[in-house]
Design a protein around this motif. Structure first.
Motif, PDB file in Angstrom:
ATOM      1  N   GLY A   1      55.125  37.223  49.143  1.00 30.00           N
ATOM      2  CA  GLY A   1      54.962  35.908  48.534  1.00 30.00           C
ATOM      3  C   GLY A   1      53.563  35.616  48.057  1.00 30.00           C
ATOM      4  N   TRP A   2      52.660  36.592  48.110  1.00 25.25           N
ATOM      5  CA  TRP A   2      51.284  36.396  47.659  1.00 25.25           C
ATOM      6  C   TRP A   2      51.183  36.714  46.178  1.00 25.25           C
ATOM      7  CZ3 TRP A   2      48.404  39.362  52.125  1.00 25.25           C
ATOM      8  CH2 TRP A   2      48.649  38.706  53.335  1.00 25.25           C
ATOM      9  N   ASP A   3      51.974  36.014  45.383  1.00 25.84           N
ATOM     10  CA  ASP A   3      52.017  36.245  43.940  1.00 25.84           C
ATOM     11  C   ASP A   3      50.684  35.872  43.296  1.00 25.84           C
ATOM     12  OD1 ASP A   3      54.619  36.826  44.560  1.00 25.84           O
ATOM     13  OD2 ASP A   3      55.453  35.015  43.668  1.00 25.84           O
ATOM     14  N   PHE A   4      50.416  36.442  42.130  1.00 24.28           N
ATOM     15  CA  PHE A   4      49.165  36.183  41.432  1.00 24.28           C
ATOM     16  C   PHE A   4      49.373  36.276  39.931  1.00 24.28           C
ATOM     17  CE2 PHE A   4      49.399  40.706  42.242  1.00 24.28           C
ATOM     18  CZ  PHE A   4      49.100  41.253  41.009  1.00 24.28           C
ATOM     19  N   THR A   5      48.398  35.761  39.205  1.00 33.80           N
ATOM     20  CA  THR A   5      48.357  35.850  37.753  1.00 33.80           C
ATOM     21  C   THR A   5      46.995  36.388  37.358  1.00 33.80           C
ATOM     22  OG1 THR A   5      49.827  33.950  37.541  1.00 33.80           O
ATOM     23  CG2 THR A   5      48.573  34.558  35.591  1.00 33.80           C
ATOM     24  N   ILE A   6      46.976  37.337  36.432  1.00 29.78           N
ATOM     25  CA  ILE A   6      45.716  37.873  35.925  1.00 29.78           C
ATOM     26  C   ILE A   6      45.655  37.618  34.423  1.00 29.78           C
ATOM     27  CG2 ILE A   6      44.267  39.905  35.589  1.00 29.78           C
ATOM     28  CD1 ILE A   6      45.682  41.208  37.963  1.00 29.78           C
TER      29      ILE A   6
ATOM     30  N   LYS B   1      47.463  32.155  45.013  1.00 26.18           N
ATOM     31  CA  LYS B   1      48.078  30.891  45.420  1.00 26.18           C
ATOM     32  C   LYS B   1      47.051  29.888  45.923  1.00 26.18           C
ATOM     33  CE  LYS B   1      52.783  32.070  46.297  1.00 26.18           C
ATOM     34  NZ  LYS B   1      53.929  31.846  47.130  1.00 26.18           N
ATOM     35  N   THR B   2      45.925  30.382  46.417  1.00 25.26           N
ATOM     36  CA  THR B   2      44.881  29.480  46.906  1.00 25.26           C
ATOM     37  C   THR B   2      43.572  29.809  46.197  1.00 25.26           C
ATOM     38  OG1 THR B   2      44.112  30.915  48.691  1.00 25.26           O
ATOM     39  CG2 THR B   2      45.969  29.444  49.192  1.00 25.26           C
ATOM     40  N   GLU B   3      42.609  28.942  46.301  1.00 24.83           N
ATOM     41  CA  GLU B   3      41.309  29.147  45.666  1.00 24.83           C
ATOM     42  C   GLU B   3      40.604  30.388  46.226  1.00 24.83           C
ATOM     43  OE1 GLU B   3      38.610  28.733  42.851  1.00 24.83           O
ATOM     44  OE2 GLU B   3      40.349  27.429  43.028  1.00 24.83           O
ATOM     45  N   THR B   4      40.780  30.662  47.519  1.00 25.09           N
ATOM     46  CA  THR B   4      40.128  31.837  48.104  1.00 25.09           C
ATOM     47  C   THR B   4      40.773  33.139  47.641  1.00 25.09           C
ATOM     48  OG1 THR B   4      41.509  31.699  50.082  1.00 25.09           O
ATOM     49  CG2 THR B   4      39.347  30.604  50.148  1.00 25.09           C
ATOM     50  N   GLN B   5      41.966  33.072  47.084  1.00 25.20           N
ATOM     51  CA  GLN B   5      42.616  34.265  46.542  1.00 25.20           C
ATOM     52  C   GLN B   5      42.254  34.474  45.077  1.00 25.20           C
ATOM     53  OE1 GLN B   5      46.663  33.107  47.384  1.00 25.20           O
ATOM     54  NE2 GLN B   5      46.836  34.664  48.958  1.00 25.20           N
ATOM     55  N   SER B   6      41.466  33.609  44.494  1.00 32.61           N
ATOM     56  CA  SER B   6      41.114  33.692  43.081  1.00 32.61           C
ATOM     57  C   SER B   6      39.733  34.308  42.917  1.00 32.61           C
ATOM     58  CB  SER B   6      41.148  32.301  42.445  1.00 32.61           C
ATOM     59  OG  SER B   6      42.440  31.748  42.572  1.00 32.61           O
ATOM     60  N   LYS B   7      39.586  35.121  41.854  1.00 33.34           N
ATOM     61  CA  LYS B   7      38.299  35.759  41.587  1.00 33.34           C
ATOM     62  C   LYS B   7      38.296  36.292  40.163  1.00 33.34           C
ATOM     63  CE  LYS B   7      39.908  40.044  43.705  1.00 33.34           C
ATOM     64  NZ  LYS B   7      39.713  40.979  44.796  1.00 33.34           N
ATOM     65  N   THR B   8      37.095  36.602  39.677  1.00 27.44           N
ATOM     66  CA  THR B   8      36.924  37.225  38.377  1.00 27.44           C
ATOM     67  C   THR B   8      36.168  38.527  38.596  1.00 27.44           C
ATOM     68  OG1 THR B   8      36.868  35.076  37.277  1.00 27.44           O
ATOM     69  CG2 THR B   8      35.973  36.951  36.066  1.00 27.44           C
ATOM     70  N   VAL B   9      36.709  39.610  38.035  1.00 23.05           N
ATOM     71  CA  VAL B   9      36.097  40.924  38.213  1.00 23.05           C
ATOM     72  C   VAL B   9      36.045  41.657  36.876  1.00 23.05           C
ATOM     73  CG1 VAL B   9      36.807  41.160  40.624  1.00 23.05           C
ATOM     74  CG2 VAL B   9      38.305  42.008  38.822  1.00 23.05           C
ATOM     75  N   LYS B  10      35.054  42.528  36.750  1.00 22.99           N
ATOM     76  CA  LYS B  10      35.004  43.455  35.614  1.00 22.99           C
ATOM     77  C   LYS B  10      35.595  44.772  36.094  1.00 22.99           C
ATOM     78  CE  LYS B  10      31.215  41.490  33.023  1.00 22.99           C
ATOM     79  NZ  LYS B  10      29.965  41.735  32.299  1.00 22.99           N
TER      80      LYS B  10
END
Length: 137
Positions: free
Chosen positions: A102-107, A124-133
């Motif tokens: 259930g730890w779905d994500f969008t990139i 799903k939460t702010e701590t699961q969000s990040k930007t990477v190269k």
């Protein structure tokens, strides 16, 4: 009467051939649209809260395969792996990952070259969000 039978058979054959070519065309198009994303993408830097990217060398990567499966390896420090399925919207360069837990994500992918991109990842939460190269290996 025979002329009507002949016309009906010709129509049935024409419809069945048209249906076959349409399916093949759709499969080829879908495969082509996924090609831009497929492969192993090594995380080379993270975007920080300070507004700049810092290098990453722990081996973290995202891998997308042609059977619509993904793997996210968290690197040599955490040594954790996530697996699941994904869909890729080629018009918006958006990946939607479905995790079995259930730890779905969008990139949102911003391609900066054939083998380089920036992944803006929303969990799903702010701590699961990040930007990477990333770079394709």
């Amino acid at each position: 009467m025979q002329r009507i039978k002949f016309i009906m058979i010709a129509l049935i054959l024409a419809i069945s051939f048209a249906g076959c070519s349409k399916d093949s065309e759709q499969e080829a198009t879908e495969s082509y649209t996924y090609d831009k994303l497929l492969g192993r993408w090594l995380v080379i830097s993270y975007y920080t809260s300070g507004g700049y990217f810092v290098p990453n060398s722990d081996g973290e990567y995202y891998e997308f395969t042609s059977n619509k499966q993904y793997t996210h390896y968290y690197g040599d420090v955490l040594k954790d792996v996530e697996n699941g399925t994904f869909l890729f919207e080629s018009k918006t360069y958006t990946v939607v990952g479905k995790d079995p837990r259930g730890w779905d994500f969008t990139i949102n992918v911003s391609f900066t070259g054939e083998n380089s991109a920036t992944f803006d990842i929303k969990g799903k939460t702010e701590t699961q969000s990040k930007t990477v190269k990333v770079v394709r290996q």
